[in-house]
Design a protein around this motif. Structure first.
Motif, PDB file in Angstrom:
ATOM      1  N   ALA A 191       0.840  -1.200   0.000  1.00 24.73           N
ATOM      2  CA  ALA A 191       0.000   0.000   0.000  1.00 24.73           C
ATOM      3  C   ALA A 191       0.868   1.240   0.000  1.00 24.73           C
ATOM      4  O   ALA A 191       2.076   1.176   0.265  1.00 24.73           O
ATOM      5  CB  ALA A 191      -0.917   0.005   1.226  1.00 24.73           C
ATOM      6  N   ASP A 192       0.233   2.355  -0.299  1.00 24.19           N
ATOM      7  CA  ASP A 192       0.904   3.652  -0.152  1.00 24.19           C
ATOM      8  C   ASP A 192       0.840   4.117   1.295  1.00 24.19           C
ATOM      9  O   ASP A 192       1.774   4.748   1.799  1.00 24.19           O
ATOM     10  CB  ASP A 192       0.239   4.689  -1.064  1.00 24.19           C
ATOM     11  CG  ASP A 192       0.321   4.314  -2.526  1.00 24.19           C
ATOM     12  OD1 ASP A 192       1.445   4.293  -3.063  1.00 24.19           O
ATOM     13  OD2 ASP A 192      -0.732   4.017  -3.124  1.00 24.19           O
ATOM     14  N   THR A 193      -0.276   3.810   1.962  1.00 23.55           N
ATOM     15  CA  THR A 193      -0.490   4.243   3.346  1.00 23.55           C
ATOM     16  C   THR A 193      -1.249   3.171   4.104  1.00 23.55           C
ATOM     17  O   THR A 193      -2.140   2.522   3.555  1.00 23.55           O
ATOM     18  CB  THR A 193      -1.296   5.562   3.392  1.00 23.55           C
ATOM     19  OG1 THR A 193      -0.546   6.603   2.772  1.00 23.55           O
ATOM     20  CG2 THR A 193      -1.605   5.980   4.820  1.00 23.55           C
ATOM     21  N   VAL A 194      -0.886   2.993   5.359  1.00 23.94           N
ATOM     22  CA  VAL A 194      -1.671   2.188   6.295  1.00 23.94           C
ATOM     23  C   VAL A 194      -2.335   3.136   7.279  1.00 23.94           C
ATOM     24  O   VAL A 194      -1.686   4.053   7.805  1.00 23.94           O
ATOM     25  CB  VAL A 194      -0.781   1.187   7.060  1.00 23.94           C
ATOM     26  CG1 VAL A 194      -1.563   0.546   8.214  1.00 23.94           C
ATOM     27  CG2 VAL A 194      -0.258   0.112   6.126  1.00 23.94           C
ATOM     28  N   VAL A 195      -3.621   2.946   7.531  1.00 28.49           N
ATOM     29  CA  VAL A 195      -4.336   3.733   8.533  1.00 28.49           C
ATOM     30  C   VAL A 195      -4.676   2.811   9.700  1.00 28.49           C
ATOM     31  O   VAL A 195      -5.401   1.824   9.541  1.00 28.49           O
ATOM     32  CB  VAL A 195      -5.624   4.367   7.978  1.00 28.49           C
ATOM     33  CG1 VAL A 195      -6.282   5.246   9.040  1.00 28.49           C
ATOM     34  CG2 VAL A 195      -5.335   5.193   6.724  1.00 28.49           C
ATOM     35  N   SER A 196      -4.123   3.105  10.861  1.00 32.87           N
ATOM     36  CA  SER A 196      -4.396   2.325  12.067  1.00 32.87           C
ATOM     37  C   SER A 196      -5.620   2.887  12.770  1.00 32.87           C
ATOM     38  O   SER A 196      -5.611   4.029  13.245  1.00 32.87           O
ATOM     39  CB  SER A 196      -3.195   2.364  13.020  1.00 32.87           C
ATOM     40  OG  SER A 196      -3.549   1.797  14.272  1.00 32.87           O
ATOM     41  N   CYS A 197      -6.677   2.086  12.831  1.00 34.59           N
ATOM     42  CA  CYS A 197      -7.904   2.443  13.550  1.00 34.59           C
ATOM     43  C   CYS A 197      -8.208   1.345  14.561  1.00 34.59           C
ATOM     44  O   CYS A 197      -9.339   0.865  14.674  1.00 34.59           O
ATOM     45  CB  CYS A 197      -9.066   2.610  12.574  1.00 34.59           C
ATOM     46  SG  CYS A 197      -8.851   3.903  11.337  1.00 34.59           S
ATOM     47  N   THR A 198      -7.186   0.944  15.291  1.00 35.80           N
ATOM     48  CA  THR A 198      -7.287  -0.225  16.159  1.00 35.80           C
ATOM     49  C   THR A 198      -7.607   0.117  17.611  1.00 35.80           C
ATOM     50  O   THR A 198      -7.554  -0.760  18.479  1.00 35.80           O
ATOM     51  CB  THR A 198      -5.991  -1.048  16.086  1.00 35.80           C
ATOM     52  OG1 THR A 198      -4.872  -0.204  16.345  1.00 35.80           O
ATOM     53  CG2 THR A 198      -5.833  -1.680  14.715  1.00 35.80           C
ATOM     54  N   GLY A 199      -7.908   1.381  17.894  1.00 35.03           N
ATOM     55  CA  GLY A 199      -8.386   1.743  19.222  1.00 35.03           C
ATOM     56  C   GLY A 199      -7.445   1.347  20.329  1.00 35.03           C
ATOM     57  O   GLY A 199      -6.273   1.733  20.341  1.00 35.03           O
ATOM     58  N   ARG A 200      -7.949   0.548  21.276  1.00 29.56           N
ATOM     59  CA  ARG A 200      -7.132   0.226  22.440  1.00 29.56           C
ATOM     60  C   ARG A 200      -5.976  -0.713  22.111  1.00 29.56           C
ATOM     61  O   ARG A 200      -5.121  -0.978  22.972  1.00 29.56           O
ATOM     62  CB  ARG A 200      -8.003  -0.348  23.559  1.00 29.56           C
ATOM     63  CG  ARG A 200      -8.673  -1.670  23.294  1.00 29.56           C
ATOM     64  CD  ARG A 200      -9.517  -2.063  24.517  1.00 29.56           C
ATOM     65  NE  ARG A 200     -10.023  -3.415  24.501  1.00 29.56           N
ATOM     66  CZ  ARG A 200     -11.223  -3.773  24.044  1.00 29.56           C
ATOM     67  NH1 ARG A 200     -12.036  -2.858  23.541  1.00 29.56           N
ATOM     68  NH2 ARG A 200     -11.615  -5.034  24.095  1.00 29.56           N
ATOM     69  N   TRP A 201      -5.901  -1.219  20.891  1.00 29.68           N
ATOM     70  CA  TRP A 201      -4.773  -2.027  20.440  1.00 29.68           C
ATOM     71  C   TRP A 201      -3.765  -1.210  19.621  1.00 29.68           C
ATOM     72  O   TRP A 201      -2.885  -1.765  18.976  1.00 29.68           O
ATOM     73  CB  TRP A 201      -5.269  -3.203  19.610  1.00 29.68           C
ATOM     74  CG  TRP A 201      -6.126  -4.155  20.384  1.00 29.68           C
ATOM     75  CD1 TRP A 201      -5.711  -5.145  21.234  1.00 29.68           C
ATOM     76  CD2 TRP A 201      -7.561  -4.220  20.396  1.00 29.68           C
ATOM     77  NE1 TRP A 201      -6.782  -5.816  21.767  1.00 29.68           N
ATOM     78  CE2 TRP A 201      -7.933  -5.270  21.275  1.00 29.68           C
ATOM     79  CE3 TRP A 201      -8.563  -3.499  19.740  1.00 29.68           C
ATOM     80  CZ2 TRP A 201      -9.271  -5.604  21.516  1.00 29.68           C
ATOM     81  CZ3 TRP A 201      -9.879  -3.832  19.990  1.00 29.68           C
ATOM     82  CH2 TRP A 201     -10.231  -4.870  20.867  1.00 29.68           C
TER      83      TRP A 201
END
Length: 383
Positions: A191-201
């Motif tokens: 990917a060009d970008t990873v978006v982390s939306c993993t909250g408490r992780w």
């Protein structure tokens, strides 16, 4: 642009949906089933009430407005009927009056009301005759997170997003052209970008990329990351809005059920230990004192909700300074912010800049000598 979004809670699906609808090639990765993390254990109060400092208030206000805009045509997950809070002791009175004054000065929709007006808004709720401090936050709301999530997930798929569930991430690394995500089946996504939306992780995922994302984990019973939530069976009560009282917070939970919360009971909350039945019994006792016609009510379940909590209590939104290919989103206000974060994060990933994120960049933690942790939630007016 190729984007991998990790985490399919309310924030992750909102970001994936917004990116896909703006033309990005999106893969949404979830190690379990969408909505089974923090999103499924939230009180889901949509508000900017008491959210300080001002930058955090403004961010949450944008989320509240985004919910109202999204729900304008009528939806089943959002109920913007307001919130009534009443105070009985001196500390709570001072706190509530000061909040109303501050929010009024900011143009926030709130009014002080009489006990009779409160009774009209809250049929069946016992408002004491001597209660002289009551506020009606007229546009605040409660949300049913999983129907909201389902809507955004459908939009994401319709826009071409690929959704991979029950798929864990075991590695994150930079490449010559962007980044690579290694999955637990051995496959690799580029990917060009990873978006982390993993909250408490988020800290756990950041570690895979070799970077620090300061998000708190559970430490001990009753800490800032946990709290009890209880749900009744269907009851014959007419209640269409949230109530905050000195003894109990309550809101509709759908299908005639009520969701109950009492922050002073959270001292024993531990996600690794089944809730003591005495907690449910006490919540029901308080509910029967607050609301009429609950004599036959029972508690269907008591659970320990777990909060996604950045180390300083404030939202994190932005590319990580030590791994610019990694965009991090983490917030305690996920349900409130989700419909705003979706398009705002998508805009930044695709090259724009969101001015409301200026105070919430990950780089604020770099070189910080000391991070002031968020205070454990308390009843209104507690010092």
């Amino acid at each position: 642009m190729d984007v991998v979004v990790i985490g399919a809670g309310v924030v992750g699906v909102s970001v994936a949906s917004a990116l896909a609808r703006r033309g990005a090639a999106v893969t949404l990765v979830e190690r379990d089933v969408p909505g089974t993390g923090t999103s499924s254990t939230s009180y889901a109060w949509v508000n900017a009430n008491g959210k300080e400092p001002r930058a955090y208030h403004d961010l949450n206000l944008a989320g509240l407005r985004a919910h109202h805009e999204l729900a304008a045509g009528g939806v089943d997950w959002f109920h913007g009927n307001g919130h009534v809070e009443f105070a009985m002791d001196d500390n709570h009175r001072r706190d509530l009056r000061a909040r109303v004054e501050r929010l009024t000065g900011r143009g926030y929709p709130v009014e002080q009301i009489t006990p009779d007006r409160a009774r009209a808004l809250l049929p069946g709720v016992n408002i004491p005759d001597d209660c002289d401090t009551i506020a009606h936050f007229t546009q605040e709301a409660h949300c049913y997170p999983l129907p909201y999530l389902a809507h955004q997930l459908r939009l994401a798929r319709e826009a071409g997003a690929r959704v991979r569930t029950r798929t864990g991430v075991t590695g994150l690394r930079a490449t010559a052209t962007g980044c690579a995500v290694t999955l637990d089946d051995g496959s690799v996504l580029t990917a060009d970008t990873v978006v982390s939306c993993t909250g408490r992780w988020s800290a756990e995922l950041g570690a895979l990329a070799g970077v620090d994302v300061p998000v708190l984990g559970f430490g001990e019973p009753g800490d800032v990351t946990v709290g009890y939530l209880a749900e009744t069976d269907p009851v014959p009560v007419e209640l269409s809005r949230l109530v905050t009282s000195p003894w109990l917070n309550v809101r509709p939970a759908g299908g005639g059920r009520l969701q109950l919360q009492a922050l002073d009971l959270d001292a024993t909350a531990d996600p690794g230990v089944p809730p003591d039945p005495a907690v449910g019994a006490e919540l029901l006792t308080r509910a029967r004192a607050l609301i009429r016609d609950l004599d036959a009510a029972v508690i269907n379940r008591v659970l320990v909700g777990q909060r996604a909590m950045p180390a300083d209590g404030r939202t994190i939104a932005g590319r990580h300074p030590d791994a610019p290919w990694l965009y991090v989103v983490a917030t305690h206000s996920g349900v409130t912010l989700a419909p705003f974060l979706g398009p705002a994060v998508a805009g930044e990933v695709l090259g724009g800049e969101e001015e409301l994120f200026a105070a919430f960049r990950p780089e604020r933690f770099a070189g910080a000598a000391e991070i002031t942790p968020p205070r454990t939630p308390r009843k209104p007016g507690q010092q």
